[in-house]
Design a protein around this motif. Structure first.
Motif, PDB file in Angstrom:
ATOM      1  N   LEU A   1       0.822  -1.196   0.000  1.00  0.00           N
ATOM      2  CA  LEU A   1       0.000   0.000   0.000  1.00  0.00           C
ATOM      3  C   LEU A   1       0.858   1.249   0.000  1.00  0.00           C
ATOM      4  N   GLU A   2       0.498   2.188  -0.842  1.00  0.00           N
ATOM      5  CA  GLU A   2       1.230   3.443  -0.881  1.00  0.00           C
ATOM      6  C   GLU A   2       0.928   4.289   0.344  1.00  0.00           C
TER       7      GLU A   2
ATOM      8  N   THR B   1      -5.630  -2.072  -7.490  1.00  0.00           N
ATOM      9  CA  THR B   1      -6.033  -1.283  -8.659  1.00  0.00           C
ATOM     10  C   THR B   1      -7.094  -0.252  -8.277  1.00  0.00           C
ATOM     11  N   ILE B   2      -8.043  -0.657  -7.451  1.00  0.00           N
ATOM     12  CA  ILE B   2      -9.082   0.281  -7.008  1.00  0.00           C
ATOM     13  C   ILE B   2      -8.474   1.437  -6.234  1.00  0.00           C
ATOM     14  N   TRP B   3      -7.530   1.127  -5.337  1.00  0.00           N
ATOM     15  CA  TRP B   3      -6.872   2.211  -4.596  1.00  0.00           C
ATOM     16  C   TRP B   3      -6.177   3.171  -5.548  1.00  0.00           C
ATOM     17  N   ARG B   4      -5.500   2.636  -6.531  1.00  0.00           N
ATOM     18  CA  ARG B   4      -4.741   3.495  -7.439  1.00  0.00           C
ATOM     19  C   ARG B   4      -5.669   4.350  -8.298  1.00  0.00           C
TER      20      ARG B   4
ATOM     21  N   SER C   1      -0.837   5.575 -11.053  1.00  0.00           N
ATOM     22  CA  SER C   1      -0.667   4.721 -12.222  1.00  0.00           C
ATOM     23  C   SER C   1      -1.167   3.307 -11.942  1.00  0.00           C
ATOM     24  N   VAL C   2      -1.933   2.772 -12.878  1.00  0.00           N
ATOM     25  CA  VAL C   2      -2.379   1.382 -12.796  1.00  0.00           C
ATOM     26  C   VAL C   2      -1.442   0.476 -13.595  1.00  0.00           C
ATOM     27  N   SER C   3      -0.968   0.970 -14.744  1.00  0.00           N
ATOM     28  CA  SER C   3      -0.134   0.143 -15.611  1.00  0.00           C
ATOM     29  C   SER C   3       1.178  -0.256 -14.945  1.00  0.00           C
ATOM     30  N   SER C   4       1.644   0.547 -13.976  1.00  0.00           N
ATOM     31  CA  SER C   4       2.922   0.226 -13.313  1.00  0.00           C
ATOM     32  C   SER C   4       2.839  -1.045 -12.509  1.00  0.00           C
ATOM     33  N   ILE C   5       1.622  -1.493 -12.174  1.00  0.00           N
ATOM     34  CA  ILE C   5       1.466  -2.759 -11.451  1.00  0.00           C
ATOM     35  C   ILE C   5       1.995  -3.921 -12.262  1.00  0.00           C
ATOM     36  N   PHE C   6       1.836  -3.833 -13.571  1.00  0.00           N
ATOM     37  CA  PHE C   6       2.125  -4.980 -14.445  1.00  0.00           C
ATOM     38  C   PHE C   6       3.487  -4.897 -15.120  1.00  0.00           C
ATOM     39  N   LEU C   7       4.290  -3.902 -14.782  1.00  0.00           N
ATOM     40  CA  LEU C   7       5.609  -3.760 -15.392  1.00  0.00           C
ATOM     41  C   LEU C   7       6.593  -4.760 -14.791  1.00  0.00           C
TER      42      LEU C   7
END
Length: 350
Positions: A28-29, A335-338, A344-350
């Motif tokens: 969590l951020e 993803t919901i939190w972001r 950024s959501v896409s950074s989850i999948f990098l």
């Protein structure tokens, strides 16, 4: 989660079974305590309440109070039992079987939130029904995916969050933002825990249309080689395997698809892989639709393990020894939190 008669099950809520970026110490951020004071509301439809509860658990929130009933004639009634005025509302509802009822329920939930003065309404759709009707393959056919997108937009949704759409082009059917959540990291991390030698692996696409998905999966799975099953379909939910492109002899074959419906494609593909000399065959998919006779086919012994996620609820009567269910709740919760935090959501999948 204990599958009862299964022998490859894992807990579906367990930080150790998830990718490192979901580790409880850093996922969590912001601390849960500070985030709990936000104007974020999470509500669940009746399609998959167990997944909604897991998402709420990850986020440190309570599910919003909502009343959903069916009248005697089948009409759906929805009433929010708490204020959402000025809130960022997320509605979790896969449009799975019964598809039309769950879709209508989602539309009425969105309408109820809009009329209750919610600031923003996001439809969280772990499984997007009608996604396969995304183009015309013959004359005088409908494009139901576009129609459903229009319905959700016109109901009042401001954003859609969906998991592993059947084809990426479905995002373009919406006139509102769409966050596409890829569930591959959860499955990949589980496969990595099985300690299969990368030299023995081969990723298999069950049809030509899934090559891009399988290629991306193979790249993240130690850059494993790719094979393709060439099939010819004679009708809806009927598949006939014709040929195999690639070498699987002596290998552990991992078949990758977005969903398993009647399991005709997966099982006939598995039979072909065994004929071509594959040592073991695993089937991985995000959406466990499991329409009859899927269970009989999947439990026939051709597959070493069938790995799915809980984007759709799997009834206990449909459990079988080779089935493993992984949870995407942490992935959706993050993803919901972001989305709520405008991160950024896409950074989850990098």
């Amino acid at each position: 989660m204990n599958l009862g008669n299964g022998n490859g099950s894992i807990p579906i809520i367990n930080g150790t079974t998830l990718p490192k970026y979901f580790d409880s110490s850093s996922r969590l951020e912001k601390p849960v305590s500070s985030r709990a004071n936000t104007k974020l509301k999470l509500f669940s439809g009746t399609a998959n309440p167990a997944l909604s509860q897991e998402i709420a658990w990850y986020m440190g929130l309570e599910l919003g109070k909502i009343s959903i009933k069916r009248f005697a004639d089948g009409e759906v009634y929805v009433q929010l039992k708490e204020s959402v005025r000025g809130c960022d509302v997320f509605l979790v509802q896969p449009t799975c079987t019964p598809t039309n009822e769950n879709l209508m329920e989602l539309l009425i939930m969105v309408d109820a939130c809009r009329r209750a003065s919610a600031k923003k309404v996001t439809a969280v759709i772990p499984y997007f029904g009608y996604a396969r009707a995304d183009r015309k393959t013959q004359g005088r056919e409908s494009i139901a995916a576009k129609l459903v997108a229009n319905l959700i937009t016109e109901a009042g949704a401001d954003r859609v969050l969906a998991c592993d759409l059947h084809s990426g082009q479905s995002m373009g059917y919406f006139d509102i933002p769409v966050d596409h959540v890829y569930c591959q990291p959860v499955i990949l991390d589980y496969l990595a825990s099985k300690s299969i030698s990368s030299e023995d692996l081969v990723v298999v696409s069950p049809d030509v249309g899934g090559v891009a998905r399988a290629r991306a999966f193979a790249k993240k799975l130690s850059d494993a080689p790719l094979a393709i099953v060439d099939k010819r379909r004679h009708g809806h939910n009927v598949a006939e395997v014709m040929n195999l492109i690639g070498d699987v002899k002596g290998k552990v074959a991992v078949m990758v698809d977005d969903m398993i419906d009647t399991a005709g494609t997966i099982v006939k593909g598995a039979a072909l892989l065994h004929e071509e000399g594959a040592r073991e065959v695993y089937a991985c998919c995000t959406h466990a639709v499991f329409s009859p006779p899927a269970i009989e086919r999947l439990s026939s012994g051709l597959l070493q393990e069938v790995i799915v996620t809980n984007t759709l609820p799997v009834a206990e009567k449909n459990y079988f020894p080779q089935l493993t269910i992984l949870s995407v709740a942490n992935l959706l919760g993050e993803t919901i939190w972001r989305v709520h935090d405008d991160s950024s959501v896409s950074s989850i999948f990098l």
